[in-house]
Write an enzyme that holds these catalytic residues in place. Structure first.
Site, PDB file in Angstrom:
ATOM      1  N   ILE A 130     -10.994   0.153  36.216  1.00  0.00           N
ATOM      2  CA  ILE A 130     -11.261   1.575  35.945  1.00  0.00           C
ATOM      3  C   ILE A 130     -11.707   2.304  37.209  1.00  0.00           C
ATOM      4  O   ILE A 130     -11.704   3.521  37.252  1.00  0.00           O
ATOM      5  CB  ILE A 130     -12.347   1.750  34.847  1.00  0.00           C
ATOM      6  CG1 ILE A 130     -13.680   1.147  35.290  1.00  0.00           C
ATOM      7  CG2 ILE A 130     -11.874   1.181  33.527  1.00  0.00           C
ATOM      8  CD1 ILE A 130     -14.871   1.619  34.452  1.00  0.00           C
ATOM      9  N   ASP A 131     -12.094   1.556  38.254  1.00  0.00           N
ATOM     10  CA  ASP A 131     -12.722   2.176  39.427  1.00  0.00           C
ATOM     11  C   ASP A 131     -11.744   2.911  40.338  1.00  0.00           C
ATOM     12  O   ASP A 131     -12.158   3.711  41.162  1.00  0.00           O
ATOM     13  CB  ASP A 131     -13.463   1.115  40.258  1.00  0.00           C
ATOM     14  CG  ASP A 131     -14.529   0.386  39.467  1.00  0.00           C
ATOM     15  OD1 ASP A 131     -15.004   0.936  38.467  1.00  0.00           O
ATOM     16  OD2 ASP A 131     -14.886  -0.747  39.850  1.00  0.00           O
ATOM     17  N   ARG A 158     -22.668  18.621  27.018  1.00  0.00           N
ATOM     18  CA  ARG A 158     -22.797  20.035  27.394  1.00  0.00           C
ATOM     19  C   ARG A 158     -23.429  20.871  26.267  1.00  0.00           C
ATOM     20  O   ARG A 158     -24.198  21.807  26.535  1.00  0.00           O
ATOM     21  CB  ARG A 158     -21.420  20.593  27.736  1.00  0.00           C
ATOM     22  CG  ARG A 158     -21.428  21.993  28.260  1.00  0.00           C
ATOM     23  CD  ARG A 158     -20.017  22.408  28.614  1.00  0.00           C
ATOM     24  NE  ARG A 158     -19.553  21.792  29.846  1.00  0.00           N
ATOM     25  CZ  ARG A 158     -19.961  22.158  31.058  1.00  0.00           C
ATOM     26  NH1 ARG A 158     -20.852  23.121  31.186  1.00  0.00           N
ATOM     27  NH2 ARG A 158     -19.494  21.579  32.136  1.00  0.00           N
ATOM     28  N   ARG A 166     -31.119  22.617  29.909  1.00  0.00           N
ATOM     29  CA  ARG A 166     -31.551  21.459  30.687  1.00  0.00           C
ATOM     30  C   ARG A 166     -30.574  21.130  31.819  1.00  0.00           C
ATOM     31  O   ARG A 166     -29.392  21.477  31.732  1.00  0.00           O
ATOM     32  CB  ARG A 166     -31.588  20.217  29.782  1.00  0.00           C
ATOM     33  CG  ARG A 166     -32.758  20.190  28.863  1.00  0.00           C
ATOM     34  CD  ARG A 166     -32.636  19.020  27.906  1.00  0.00           C
ATOM     35  NE  ARG A 166     -33.815  18.953  27.063  1.00  0.00           N
ATOM     36  CZ  ARG A 166     -33.868  18.298  25.924  1.00  0.00           C
ATOM     37  NH1 ARG A 166     -32.814  17.667  25.465  1.00  0.00           N
ATOM     38  NH2 ARG A 166     -34.986  18.269  25.223  1.00  0.00           N
ATOM     39  N   GLU A 226     -22.831   5.393  39.522  1.00  0.00           N
ATOM     40  CA  GLU A 226     -23.803   4.307  39.341  1.00  0.00           C
ATOM     41  C   GLU A 226     -24.192   3.736  40.708  1.00  0.00           C
ATOM     42  O   GLU A 226     -23.391   3.747  41.648  1.00  0.00           O
ATOM     43  CB  GLU A 226     -23.189   3.194  38.492  1.00  0.00           C
ATOM     44  CG  GLU A 226     -22.031   2.491  39.161  1.00  0.00           C
ATOM     45  CD  GLU A 226     -21.494   1.318  38.340  1.00  0.00           C
ATOM     46  OE1 GLU A 226     -22.141   0.892  37.390  1.00  0.00           O
ATOM     47  OE2 GLU A 226     -20.396   0.852  38.683  1.00  0.00           O
ATOM     48  N   LEU A 256     -19.175   1.976  27.353  1.00  0.00           N
ATOM     49  CA  LEU A 256     -18.250   2.702  26.479  1.00  0.00           C
ATOM     50  C   LEU A 256     -17.108   3.279  27.318  1.00  0.00           C
ATOM     51  O   LEU A 256     -16.021   3.548  26.810  1.00  0.00           O
ATOM     52  CB  LEU A 256     -18.963   3.767  25.641  1.00  0.00           C
ATOM     53  CG  LEU A 256     -19.513   5.041  26.278  1.00  0.00           C
ATOM     54  CD1 LEU A 256     -18.437   6.074  26.502  1.00  0.00           C
ATOM     55  CD2 LEU A 256     -20.596   5.614  25.371  1.00  0.00           C
TER      56      LEU A 256
HETATM   57  O1  F6P Z   1     -15.206  -2.901  38.163  1.00  0.00           O
HETATM   58  C1  F6P Z   1     -15.305  -2.328  36.901  1.00  0.00           C
HETATM   59  C2  F6P Z   1     -16.750  -2.091  36.525  1.00  0.00           C
HETATM   60  O2  F6P Z   1     -16.782  -1.483  35.248  1.00  0.00           O
HETATM   61  C3  F6P Z   1     -17.553  -1.273  37.528  1.00  0.00           C
HETATM   62  O3  F6P Z   1     -17.335   0.101  37.433  1.00  0.00           O
HETATM   63  C4  F6P Z   1     -18.956  -1.691  37.178  1.00  0.00           C
HETATM   64  O4  F6P Z   1     -19.807  -1.576  38.277  1.00  0.00           O
HETATM   65  C5  F6P Z   1     -18.790  -3.150  36.790  1.00  0.00           C
HETATM   66  O5  F6P Z   1     -17.434  -3.315  36.435  1.00  0.00           O
HETATM   67  C6  F6P Z   1     -19.662  -3.594  35.646  1.00  0.00           C
HETATM   68  O6  F6P Z   1     -19.424  -4.945  35.443  1.00  0.00           O
HETATM   69  P1  F6P Z   1     -19.943  -5.789  34.176  1.00  0.00           P
HETATM   70  O7  F6P Z   1     -19.106  -5.391  32.999  1.00  0.00           O
HETATM   71  O8  F6P Z   1     -19.727  -7.198  34.580  1.00  0.00           O
HETATM   72  O9  F6P Z   1     -21.366  -5.407  33.990  1.00  0.00           O
END
Ligand code: F6P
Length: 325
Positions: A130-131, A158, A166, A226, A256
């Site tokens: 997804i990244d 929103r 906020r 993150e 999710l």
């Molecule tokens: O690489 C996909 C990803 O969802 C990242 O965006 C995220 O940092 C990581 O995997 C989270 O990994 P896990 O599901 O092992 O906690």
């Protein structure tokens, strides 16, 4: 080079919506071209533990619309060891599998690259994450679906942001890349995105507050990538201390974002890349990732896909600034 007769498929690392569409495409294209197909369960762990089953066209029926991966996924510790990889190779030989197709992100393709070099096995990668952080492909499988999921969530957040006047800090995934944050901010009309690629520039929180957004609007939404040290909670704490006049809340979207039925775009991407992987094998290609650039299927050497950095379009930061006045 001996002709490939049987292909093993595995999914590895974090699952992403569209992986099933890719498994389906690889399986059916391979069968059409006369290859035998084997599904390998639980990523590289399944190769080591011999969780390998012959696949027919029926094994991949009714999965194109399903999120996750029917093959399951894992981040294998054992495959990082020479003993683990040797066992994996022995199991491949025992089943007569002479080429491997790996659907996964950076770590998974790194494993494929090492394995290919060590045992002279043709390995083909599909960008499944997804990244969207793999070099050489405009898009990775799952990115579009996740982007849409984030936008749907922000649309809901929103309502509360507005009603309560906020600041909402919405934390999204992306590991070390800001594609999801930057583009979901644009698509959801957020006021700002705090992304890792911009962290060397001026303090991003100061920049956002300094623009005086709250003077003209009664609420604001900031998408935060993150980060173990400076995710949404870190920035919320700072707002509370440095700008106590603002009412701030945090929403961490978490896993999710990885679930749900893949978008049409991800299904098409996965189908094209899956068919492209079989074309690559027929072309005698090995140790490449199949990507898509300017709508054309391309072969990207593993070394480039893994090591080269995929740049984020920094002009989008300016666009976001301008559109959020
Ligand atoms: O690489 C996909 C990803 O969802 C990242 O965006 C995220 O940092 C990581 O995997 C989270 O990994 P896990 O599901 O092992 O906690």
């Amino acid at each position: 080079m001996a002709r490939v007769k049987a292909i093993g498929i595995l999914t590895s690392g974090g699952d992403s919506p569209g992986m099933n569409a890719a498994i389906r495409a690889i399986t059916r294209s391979a069968i059409c071209q006369g290859f035998k197909v084997f599904g390998i369960y639980r990523g590289y762990d399944g190769l080591i533990n011999d969780e390998i089953k012959p696949f027919t066209s029926e094994n991949v029926s009714n999965i194109i619309q399903r999120g996750g991966t029917i093959l399951k996924s894992a981040r294998s510790k054992a495959f990082t060891t020479p003993e683990g990889r040797k066992k994996a190779y022995e199991n491949m030989q025992a089943h007569g599998i002479d080429a491997l197709i790996v659907i996964g992100g950076n770590g998974s393709l790194t494993g494929a690259r090492i394995f290919a070099e060590e045992f002279d096995v043709p390995c083909i990668g599909l960008p499944g994450t997804i990244d969207n952080d793999l070099y050489g492909t405009d898009l990775t499988i799952g990115y579009d679906t996740t982007l849409n999921t984030i936008v749907q969530c922000v649309d809901k957040i929103r309502d509360t942001a507005n009603s309560h006047e906020r600041i909402f800090l919405v934390e999204v995934m992306g590991r070390d890349a800001g594609f999801l944050a930057q583009n979901s901010a644009l698509a959801s009309g957020a006021e700002a995105a705090i992304i890792p690629e911009d962290s060397t520039d001026a303090d991003q929180l100061e920049h956002f507050i300094g623009r005086g957004i709250r003077k003209s609007k009664n609420s604001s939404i900031v998408i935060v990538s993150e980060s173990p040290k400076c995710g949404a909670l870190y920035y919320a704490e700072r707002v509370r201390k440095e700008y106590p006049q603002y009412d701030v809340r945090v929403s961490i979207l978490g896993h999710l974002q990885r679930g749900g039925s893949p978008s049409a775009r991800d299904r098409i991407l996965a189908s094209r890349l899956g068919a492209g992987a079989i074309d690559a094998i027929l072309d005698g290609q090995r140790n490449v990732m199949i990507g898509i650039r300017n709508d054309i299927v391309v072969y990207v050497p593993f070394s480039d896909a893994i090591k080269k950095e995929k740049p984020i379009d920094k002009s989008l930061i300016k666009v976001l600034d301008e559109l959020s006045i």
